[in-house]
Design an enzyme around this catalytic site. Structure first.
Site, PDB file in Angstrom:
ATOM      1  N   ASN A  14       0.789  -1.222  -0.007  1.00 23.62           N
ATOM      2  CA  ASN A  14       0.033  -0.073   0.024  1.00 23.62           C
ATOM      3  C   ASN A  14       0.980   1.179   0.034  1.00 23.62           C
ATOM      4  O   ASN A  14       1.500   1.526   1.029  1.00 23.62           O
ATOM      5  CB  ASN A  14      -0.964  -0.198   1.129  1.00 23.62           C
ATOM      6  CG  ASN A  14      -2.003   1.173   1.426  1.00 23.62           C
ATOM      7  OD1 ASN A  14      -1.555   1.829   0.459  1.00 23.62           O
ATOM      8  ND2 ASN A  14      -2.413   1.462   2.544  1.00 23.62           N
ATOM      9  N   HIS A  71      -9.653   0.711   4.042  1.00 24.99           N
ATOM     10  CA  HIS A  71      -8.495   1.014   4.868  1.00 24.99           C
ATOM     11  C   HIS A  71      -8.616   1.815   6.109  1.00 24.99           C
ATOM     12  O   HIS A  71      -9.892   2.591   5.926  1.00 24.99           O
ATOM     13  CB  HIS A  71      -7.386   1.719   4.130  1.00 24.99           C
ATOM     14  CG  HIS A  71      -6.069   1.638   4.691  1.00 24.99           C
ATOM     15  ND1 HIS A  71      -5.969   2.724   5.717  1.00 24.99           N
ATOM     16  CD2 HIS A  71      -5.212   0.742   4.737  1.00 24.99           C
ATOM     17  CE1 HIS A  71      -4.706   2.558   6.019  1.00 24.99           C
ATOM     18  NE2 HIS A  71      -4.296   1.279   5.619  1.00 24.99           N
ATOM     19  N   GLU A 130      -7.664   4.271   7.474  1.00 22.52           N
ATOM     20  CA  GLU A 130      -7.455   5.791   6.949  1.00 22.52           C
ATOM     21  C   GLU A 130      -8.745   6.242   6.527  1.00 22.52           C
ATOM     22  O   GLU A 130      -8.962   7.406   6.570  1.00 22.52           O
ATOM     23  CB  GLU A 130      -6.109   5.826   6.363  1.00 22.52           C
ATOM     24  CG  GLU A 130      -4.942   5.767   7.079  1.00 22.52           C
ATOM     25  CD  GLU A 130      -3.700   5.385   6.474  1.00 22.52           C
ATOM     26  OE1 GLU A 130      -3.594   5.698   5.156  1.00 22.52           O
ATOM     27  OE2 GLU A 130      -2.784   4.956   7.210  1.00 22.52           O
ATOM     28  N   GLY A 133       2.629  -0.938   4.356  1.00 21.92           N
ATOM     29  CA  GLY A 133       2.505   0.346   4.075  1.00 21.92           C
ATOM     30  C   GLY A 133       3.947   0.920   3.964  1.00 21.92           C
ATOM     31  O   GLY A 133       4.726   0.587   2.894  1.00 21.92           O
ATOM     32  N   GLU A 155      -5.943  -5.605   9.954  1.00 23.45           N
ATOM     33  CA  GLU A 155      -4.950  -4.360  10.056  1.00 23.45           C
ATOM     34  C   GLU A 155      -5.533  -3.618  11.584  1.00 23.45           C
ATOM     35  O   GLU A 155      -6.153  -2.916  11.580  1.00 23.45           O
ATOM     36  CB  GLU A 155      -5.139  -3.412   9.180  1.00 23.45           C
ATOM     37  CG  GLU A 155      -4.664  -3.867   7.750  1.00 23.45           C
ATOM     38  CD  GLU A 155      -3.903  -2.646   6.913  1.00 23.45           C
ATOM     39  OE1 GLU A 155      -2.489  -3.155   6.546  1.00 23.45           O
ATOM     40  OE2 GLU A 155      -4.558  -1.767   6.730  1.00 23.45           O
ATOM     41  N   GLY A 211       1.429   2.393  10.722  1.00 23.31           N
ATOM     42  CA  GLY A 211       2.526   3.270  10.703  1.00 23.31           C
ATOM     43  C   GLY A 211       3.018   3.791  11.964  1.00 23.31           C
ATOM     44  O   GLY A 211       3.349   4.775  12.134  1.00 23.31           O
ATOM     45  N   LYS A 217      -0.012   4.002  -0.571  1.00 24.00           N
ATOM     46  CA  LYS A 217      -0.821   5.380   0.027  1.00 24.00           C
ATOM     47  C   LYS A 217      -0.504   6.310  -0.614  1.00 24.00           C
ATOM     48  O   LYS A 217      -0.123   6.325  -1.931  1.00 24.00           O
ATOM     49  CB  LYS A 217      -0.279   5.805   1.504  1.00 24.00           C
ATOM     50  CG  LYS A 217      -0.142   4.514   2.389  1.00 24.00           C
ATOM     51  CD  LYS A 217      -0.410   4.795   3.858  1.00 24.00           C
ATOM     52  CE  LYS A 217      -0.284   3.596   4.711  1.00 24.00           C
ATOM     53  NZ  LYS A 217      -0.664   3.621   6.004  1.00 24.00           N
ATOM     54  N   SER A 224       2.578  -2.070  10.627  1.00 31.62           N
ATOM     55  CA  SER A 224       4.201  -2.050  10.715  1.00 31.62           C
ATOM     56  C   SER A 224       4.995  -3.339  10.490  1.00 31.62           C
ATOM     57  O   SER A 224       6.013  -3.888  11.300  1.00 31.62           O
ATOM     58  CB  SER A 224       4.427  -1.785  12.181  1.00 31.62           C
ATOM     59  OG  SER A 224       4.003  -0.509  12.554  1.00 31.62           O
TER      60      SER A 224
HETATM   61  C1  PEP Z   1      -1.324   0.113   5.831  1.00 29.01           C
HETATM   62  O1  PEP Z   1      -1.481   1.635   5.956  1.00 29.01           O
HETATM   63  O2  PEP Z   1      -2.144  -0.626   5.297  1.00 29.01           O
HETATM   64  C2  PEP Z   1       0.083  -0.525   6.621  1.00 29.01           C
HETATM   65  C3  PEP Z   1      -0.142  -1.704   6.906  1.00 29.01           C
HETATM   66  O3  PEP Z   1       0.787   0.377   7.051  1.00 29.01           O
HETATM   67  P1  PEP Z   1       2.281   0.309   7.696  1.00 29.01           P
HETATM   68  O4  PEP Z   1       2.918  -0.904   7.028  1.00 29.01           O
HETATM   69  O5  PEP Z   1       3.020   1.408   7.494  1.00 29.01           O
HETATM   70  O6  PEP Z   1       1.842   0.133   9.105  1.00 29.01           O
END
Ligand code: PEP
Length: 260
Positions: free
Chosen positions: A13, A100, A102, A239, A172, A178, A15, A218
């Site tokens: 992703n 997602h 966000e 991400g 998630e 993040g 973003k 993460s």
């Molecule tokens: C995401 O936003 O789907 C995600 C997993 O981000 P990150 O890996 O940065 O935590």
């Protein structure tokens, strides 16, 4: 993971990062890992809409599929600023991230719109990657199971058994996205197991066994192995770590091994 019954998938992703002019270099840097390991591990790169045409072109003839990060629930018409599933499919997009956190937190997406988008994606032959996950407050209140159950059940409402295998579910936890604070293998495994049990209750054992469930939050080179060693975690939605094609390549390599 359990390769006997389902595909391992690593989905990036990106973003709202990267410029259209950078995607070609990103693709070139990712292609060696894709050709070395893409047979054992499905690879999906999800850039912003404006990068999608270049991404499709850059990954053509490679083992990388292109995904989008959102889709309209409507098929066509007077929806200014929206992008439809048929438009994405026509470009050569294969996957789409739906719901997602966000988008749920900042752009008003609800369980109902997530469900509508899942239907829109499936109707256009796109594979939805449906994101579900609890916030830190919900985990601390001890209602993680309830939150996940509601999100999964509403996302899949009305999806027939013939189509549900095309849906990928990404667990998630919002508190892990993040933050650099990934769920532990045990925490992630427990929720992913619950999700599979839920799918089994809705669609039966054969379908539940075939649905790919990813972990996201993460995930990086250090924790991928431990997470993928869990029988109900079939891959990752990545991400921050996916912004470096070298790191993503390393994760793909790790995901191509057998751990269970
Ligand atoms: C995401 O936003 O789907 C995600 C997993 O981000 P990150 O890996 O940065 O935590």
């Amino acid at each position: 993971m359990n390769r006997k019954y389902r595909n391992t998938i690593i989905a990036a992703n990106l973003k709202m990062n990267m410029l259209p002019s950078n995607i070609k270099a990103y693709a070139e840097a990712l292609k060696p890992a894709a050709s070395a390991y893409g047979k054992r591990c499905g690879i999906v790169v999800c850039p912003s809409f404006v990068l999608v045409p270049q991404a499709v072109k850059a990954f053509r003839d490679s083992r990388v599929s292109v995904g989008a990060q959102n889709v309209s629930q409507f098929e066509s018409g007077a929806y200014t600023g929206e992008v439809s599933a048929p438009q994405l499919a026509d470009l050569g997009v294969r996957y789409v991230i739906i719901g997602h956190s966000e988008r749920r937190e900042m752009f008003g997406e609800t369980d109902e719109t997530v469900n509508q988008k899942v239907h829109a994606a499936l109707a256009a032959n796109l594979r939805p990657i449906v994101c579900v996950g609890e916030t830190l407050a919900q985990r601390e209140m001890g209602i993680t199971s309830e939150v996940i159950t509601l999100q999964v059940k509403s996302a899949l409402a009305g999806v027939p058994a013939t189509k549900v295998r095309r849906v990928v579910i990404a667990y998630e936890p919002v508190w892990a996205i993040g933050t650099g604070l990934a769920a532990t293998d045990t925490e992630a495994a427990a929720v992913c197991r619950e999700i599979r049990t839920l799918v089994r209750g809705l669609y039966g054992a054969r379908i539940a066994r075939a649905v790919s469930i990813l972990y996201g939050g993460s995930m990086n080179e250090q924790n991928t192995r431990g997470l993928l060693a869990q029988p109900d975690i079939d891959g990752g939605l990545i991400g921050s770590a996916s912004l470096s094609p070298e790191t993503l390549s390393a994760i793909i390599e790790i995901a191509s091994h057998d751990y269970v």
